[in-house]
Motif scaffolding. Structure first.
Motif, PDB file in Angstrom:
ATOM      1  N   TRP A 106      19.689 -78.365 -35.003  1.00 44.30           N
ATOM      2  CA  TRP A 106      21.008 -78.773 -35.498  1.00 44.30           C
ATOM      3  C   TRP A 106      21.200 -80.290 -35.627  1.00 44.30           C
ATOM      4  O   TRP A 106      21.815 -80.737 -36.602  1.00 44.30           O
ATOM      5  CB  TRP A 106      22.082 -78.191 -34.593  1.00 44.30           C
ATOM      6  N   PRO A 107      20.717 -81.091 -34.726  1.00 47.88           N
ATOM      7  CA  PRO A 107      20.919 -82.541 -34.901  1.00 47.88           C
ATOM      8  C   PRO A 107      20.266 -83.104 -36.154  1.00 47.88           C
ATOM      9  O   PRO A 107      20.649 -84.182 -36.632  1.00 47.88           O
ATOM     10  CB  PRO A 107      20.283 -83.142 -33.644  1.00 47.88           C
ATOM     11  N   TRP A 108      19.313 -82.384 -36.718  1.00 49.07           N
ATOM     12  CA  TRP A 108      18.556 -82.865 -37.870  1.00 49.07           C
ATOM     13  C   TRP A 108      18.801 -82.057 -39.136  1.00 49.07           C
ATOM     14  O   TRP A 108      18.594 -82.562 -40.241  1.00 49.07           O
ATOM     15  CB  TRP A 108      17.059 -82.860 -37.534  1.00 49.07           C
ATOM     16  N   PHE A 109      19.248 -80.822 -38.989  1.00 50.10           N
ATOM     17  CA  PHE A 109      19.467 -79.947 -40.146  1.00 50.10           C
ATOM     18  C   PHE A 109      20.800 -79.208 -40.029  1.00 50.10           C
ATOM     19  O   PHE A 109      21.167 -78.757 -38.938  1.00 50.10           O
ATOM     20  CB  PHE A 109      18.355 -78.892 -40.248  1.00 50.10           C
ATOM     21  N   ALA A 129      33.787 -81.172 -20.899  1.00 50.50           N
ATOM     22  CA  ALA A 129      33.884 -82.114 -22.012  1.00 50.50           C
ATOM     23  C   ALA A 129      33.557 -81.459 -23.348  1.00 50.50           C
ATOM     24  O   ALA A 129      34.132 -81.801 -24.387  1.00 50.50           O
ATOM     25  CB  ALA A 129      32.948 -83.296 -21.769  1.00 50.50           C
ATOM     26  N   ALA A 130      32.627 -80.504 -23.324  1.00 53.50           N
ATOM     27  CA  ALA A 130      32.229 -79.821 -24.551  1.00 53.50           C
ATOM     28  C   ALA A 130      33.131 -78.634 -24.891  1.00 53.50           C
ATOM     29  O   ALA A 130      32.990 -78.040 -25.963  1.00 53.50           O
ATOM     30  CB  ALA A 130      30.787 -79.331 -24.420  1.00 53.50           C
ATOM     31  N   GLY A 131      34.032 -78.280 -23.990  1.00 55.79           N
ATOM     32  CA  GLY A 131      34.897 -77.136 -24.223  1.00 55.79           C
ATOM     33  C   GLY A 131      34.194 -75.811 -24.074  1.00 55.79           C
ATOM     34  O   GLY A 131      34.564 -74.817 -24.709  1.00 55.79           O
ATOM     35  N   VAL A 132      33.172 -75.769 -23.217  1.00 48.68           N
ATOM     36  CA  VAL A 132      32.399 -74.549 -22.995  1.00 48.68           C
ATOM     37  C   VAL A 132      32.861 -73.892 -21.698  1.00 48.68           C
ATOM     38  O   VAL A 132      32.823 -74.529 -20.637  1.00 48.68           O
ATOM     39  CB  VAL A 132      30.887 -74.858 -22.904  1.00 48.68           C
ATOM     40  N   HIS A 178      28.539 -73.268 -29.499  1.00 47.75           N
ATOM     41  CA  HIS A 178      28.361 -73.826 -30.848  1.00 47.75           C
ATOM     42  C   HIS A 178      27.368 -74.984 -30.798  1.00 47.75           C
ATOM     43  O   HIS A 178      27.320 -75.734 -29.811  1.00 47.75           O
ATOM     44  CB  HIS A 178      29.713 -74.305 -31.382  1.00 47.75           C
ATOM     45  N   PRO A 179      26.565 -75.174 -31.862  1.00 50.86           N
ATOM     46  CA  PRO A 179      25.626 -76.294 -31.871  1.00 50.86           C
ATOM     47  C   PRO A 179      26.270 -77.661 -31.619  1.00 50.86           C
ATOM     48  O   PRO A 179      25.668 -78.521 -30.960  1.00 50.86           O
ATOM     49  CB  PRO A 179      25.022 -76.224 -33.276  1.00 50.86           C
ATOM     50  N   THR A 186      27.351 -82.416 -27.436  1.00 55.18           N
ATOM     51  CA  THR A 186      28.154 -83.013 -26.373  1.00 55.18           C
ATOM     52  C   THR A 186      27.481 -82.822 -25.015  1.00 55.18           C
ATOM     53  O   THR A 186      27.460 -83.746 -24.178  1.00 55.18           O
ATOM     54  CB  THR A 186      29.557 -82.413 -26.349  1.00 55.18           C
ATOM     55  N   LEU A 187      26.931 -81.644 -24.779  1.00 51.87           N
ATOM     56  CA  LEU A 187      26.236 -81.414 -23.516  1.00 51.87           C
ATOM     57  C   LEU A 187      25.065 -82.385 -23.357  1.00 51.87           C
ATOM     58  O   LEU A 187      24.849 -82.940 -22.268  1.00 51.87           O
ATOM     59  CB  LEU A 187      25.730 -79.964 -23.445  1.00 51.87           C
TER      60      LEU A 187
END
Length: 272
Positions: free
Chosen positions: A171-174, A246-249, A259-260, A265-266
């Motif tokens: 996800w960070p790249w695509f 912080a990530a809302g998880v 979610h990716p 955030t994690l």
């Protein structure tokens, strides 16, 4: 003439089917997972989604319906076809077309070009994961527009509200997006399920810079230790509860429902 860049032994395509109810050609189609697009509207949807320009690699050119349409849209197409008969026929049809080059061989064994390129194809269901993995590893790939089994496309694009490891890890790249559904009646032979367009796009700038640490985090989370993301991550990282907040998880979240973007955030909280 088709260039023989084949990797491996494809002699099985010449064997007679054991079942006397099938021809050798039927057996080849079954073995190679061949379902050809026969609906011009379906071809147009693929071309529209891909918006082809420059160099385009096409896995599984088959009878050439999409190959010709991509070339007509302005792309320089290199089509890979593992079936010698189909590769020869398409090469003969396009021998005078400078926009098209047909290679007889296995796309997943091909070397990626050392220039920006896209991948566009109606790909065999049986090798979908191999083709996706190939695309993700290619340094100069800009995008991949793939016609896959609809269920596969929905899973990778998060359409079920759940996310797979391969999507989260890349996800960070695509970016991953679900495109139009193309019904089974658009193919011959008719498959048992519908297809959908899966759009994979390289981001102009990565969302993070720490590839190894991010992937280690994600792989641990998907490792399934303790039944929740929290339980898995707490085996290695400090401050997991604060990072989840912080990530809302939720603290009891199962990995597939994170979610990716929440994984980003994690990573920022635990590794950045």
């Amino acid at each position: 003439m088709a260039r023989n860049f084949a990797h491996g032994n494809y002699s099985h395509t010449q064997k007679k089917a054991r079942n006397t109810g099938r021809t050798a050609r039927d057996q080849t189609r079954r073995t190679l997972s061949q379902n050809f697009m026969v609906d011009r509207h379906a071809v147009d949807l693929m071309v529209k989604a891909a918006a082809p320009e420059g160099l385009v690699l096409e896995p599984g050119s088959g009878e050439g319906a999409l190959t010709l349409a991509l070339a007509e849209a302005g792309a320089r197409v290199v089509g890979y076809e593992i079936d010698p008969r189909l590769a020869g026929q398409l090469a003969a049809r396009t021998r005078n077309d400078p926009r098209i080059d047909v290679i007889r061989g296995d796309f997943t064994a091909a070397r990626a070009p050392r220039e920006p390129f896209a991948v566009v194809g109606n790909i065999p269901y049986s090798v979908t994961s191999k083709i996706v993995d190939w695309c993700l590893r290619a340094p100069d790939l800009t995008s991949a527009t793939l016609l896959t089994q609809r269920e596969y496309a929905r899973k990778r694009a998060g359409d079920y509200g759940r996310w797979s490891l391969v999507t989260v890890e890349s996800w960070p790249w695509f970016s991953w997006r679900l495109g139009d559904t193309i019904g089974r009646e658009s193919f011959r032979p008719v498959p048992s399920v519908d297809s959908a367009i899966l759009l994979l796009r390289r981001r102009p700038e990565p969302l993070i810079r720490g590839r190894r640490s991010y992937q280690e985090l994600v792989e641990l989370g998907f490792g399934g230790v303790g039944g929740s993301v929290r339980a898995s991550l707490r085996t290695r990282y400090q401050g997991v509860d604060a990072a989840l907040a912080a990530a809302g998880v939720p603290r009891d979240a199962v990995v597939g429902y994170v979610h990716p973007d929440q994984w980003i955030t994690l990573w920022e909280r635990l590794c950045g």
